[in-house]
Write a protein that holds these residues in place. Structure first.
Motif, short mmCIF file in Angstrom:
data_model
loop_
_atom_site.label_atom_id
_atom_site.label_comp_id
_atom_site.label_asym_id
_atom_site.label_seq_id
_atom_site.Cartn_x
_atom_site.Cartn_y
_atom_site.Cartn_z
N HIS A 1 0.81 -1.26 -0.20
CA HIS A 1 0.11 0.01 -0.08
C HIS A 1 1.02 1.33 -0.06
O HIS A 1 0.59 2.11 -0.72
CB HIS A 1 -0.96 0.01 1.29
CG HIS A 1 -1.80 1.23 1.39
ND1 HIS A 1 -3.00 1.35 0.68
CD2 HIS A 1 -1.75 2.47 2.09
CE1 HIS A 1 -3.61 2.48 1.05
NE2 HIS A 1 -2.66 3.13 1.89
N VAL A 2 1.92 1.17 0.81
CA VAL A 2 2.83 2.40 0.82
C VAL A 2 3.44 2.54 -0.47
O VAL A 2 3.34 3.93 -0.94
CB VAL A 2 3.88 2.27 1.85
CG1 VAL A 2 5.03 3.49 1.88
CG2 VAL A 2 3.20 2.47 3.38
N LEU A 3 3.95 1.47 -0.85
CA LEU A 3 4.75 1.70 -2.09
C LEU A 3 3.74 2.30 -3.34
O LEU A 3 4.25 2.98 -4.17
CB LEU A 3 5.22 0.67 -2.58
CG LEU A 3 6.37 0.08 -1.76
CD1 LEU A 3 7.01 -1.68 -1.91
CD2 LEU A 3 7.77 0.92 -2.07
N THR A 4 2.67 1.40 -3.60
CA THR A 4 1.72 1.95 -4.73
C THR A 4 1.16 3.10 -4.57
O THR A 4 0.65 3.64 -5.73
CB THR A 4 0.98 0.83 -4.71
OG1 THR A 4 -0.09 0.43 -3.58
CG2 THR A 4 1.52 -0.70 -5.10
N THR A 5 0.72 3.73 -3.47
CA THR A 5 -0.03 4.71 -3.12
C THR A 5 0.74 6.22 -2.92
O THR A 5 0.28 7.31 -3.12
CB THR A 5 -0.99 4.72 -2.06
OG1 THR A 5 -0.41 4.59 -0.87
CG2 THR A 5 -1.99 3.64 -2.50
N GLU A 6 1.86 5.75 -2.23
CA GLU A 6 2.76 6.99 -1.61
C GLU A 6 4.27 7.17 -2.54
O GLU A 6 4.69 8.41 -2.39
CB GLU A 6 3.00 6.85 -0.40
CG GLU A 6 1.92 6.75 0.61
CD GLU A 6 2.28 6.66 2.03
OE1 GLU A 6 3.25 7.09 2.51
OE2 GLU A 6 1.44 6.10 2.85
N ILE A 7 4.58 6.21 -3.29
CA ILE A 7 5.83 6.15 -3.55
C ILE A 7 5.95 6.10 -5.29
O ILE A 7 6.36 6.78 -6.09
CB ILE A 7 6.87 5.37 -3.16
CG1 ILE A 7 7.10 5.60 -1.70
CG2 ILE A 7 8.18 5.30 -3.97
CD1 ILE A 7 8.14 4.55 -0.90
N GLN A 8 5.12 5.08 -5.78
CA GLN A 8 5.34 4.77 -7.20
C GLN A 8 4.90 5.76 -8.15
O GLN A 8 5.20 6.11 -9.25
CB GLN A 8 4.30 3.36 -7.35
CG GLN A 8 5.29 2.09 -7.04
CD GLN A 8 4.18 0.90 -7.58
OE1 GLN A 8 3.35 1.02 -8.62
NE2 GLN A 8 4.60 -0.09 -7.13
N PRO A 9 3.71 6.46 -7.66
CA PRO A 9 3.19 7.89 -8.29
C PRO A 9 4.36 8.83 -8.75
O PRO A 9 4.21 9.28 -9.63
CB PRO A 9 1.97 8.27 -7.93
CG PRO A 9 1.50 7.31 -7.07
CD PRO A 9 2.64 6.32 -6.53
#
Length: 208
Positions: A67-75
């Motif tokens: 969740h942290v990676l896909t919503t906070e970092i990847q974008p």
């Protein structure tokens, strides 16, 4: 019946997202000892709902990291400007800022071996595209590999301290470390023969 099935699936998806979103904050606010019962209470679902979605605590940790990676970092890694150097450095800085606020989650993910989630590899592929773009533009060392850029994240996260809530220290050390990515007449020593694991960017949490 089909409509009822779709409604149930939608409810299950909403519960999943609610549980994971609450768990992100609960881990950081309470610590690794937070119980699934507390997460259920905060998510306003039954404990059995949590256990149905996550049969073990490690499964929840993996979902939280994802969740942290896909919503906070990847974008952030998807954003491009006309400046390849700035894009690479900005993504590194933004990634470090997010991860510096997720100390408990990083520690739990390391303990539960949660770094093999697809979102980690997806992020590193995005980072590699930024690196290759910077190499082609001639603004970074041509011998750089993705493991070198991942190591920048590891090294700067190692400087994070609780007594620096504004992140002045990590910004200073990021500026210092990324200077080593720039073109130089002196090439880097060859990398170790053993391949650097892609997940290593996340396996070193900040210190207290």
């Amino acid at each position: 019946m089909a409509t009822q099935g779709r409604t149930l699936r939608a409810d299950a998806a909403r519960n999943y997202q609610r549980i994971v979103g609450v768990a992100v904050q609960a881990f950081e606010e309470i610590g690794p000892e937070v119980t699934l019962e507390e997460i259920a209470r905060r998510a306003e679902v039954s404990v059995m709902t949590v256990y149905r979605r996550f049969r073990a605590r490690d499964e929840l940790v993996r979902a939280v990291l994802d969740h942290v990676l896909t919503t906070e970092i990847q974008p952030m890694a998807a954003a491009h400007t006309e400046d390849p150097w700035r894009d690479l450095v900005d993504v590194l800085g933004a990634s470090i800022d997010v991860l510096a606020q997720r100390q408990v989650i990083l520690s739990l993910a390391r303990e539960s071996d949660a770094f093999d989630v697809e979102s980690v590899h997806h992020y590193l592929r995005s980072l590699e595209r930024l690196l290759r773009r910077a190499v082609e533009a001639g603004v970074v060392r041509p011998e750089l590999e993705i493991r070198d850029v991942a190591a920048v994240i590891v090294m700067v996260l190692a400087t994070v301290r609780l007594g620096d809530p504004d992140g002045a220290g990590r910004r200073r050390y990021l500026a210092l470390v990324v200077d080593g990515l720039r073109i130089s007449p002196t090439p880097l020593p060859p990398p170790p023969a053993r391949e650097f694991p892609g997940s290593a960017a996340y396996t070193q949490g900040p210190e207290a």
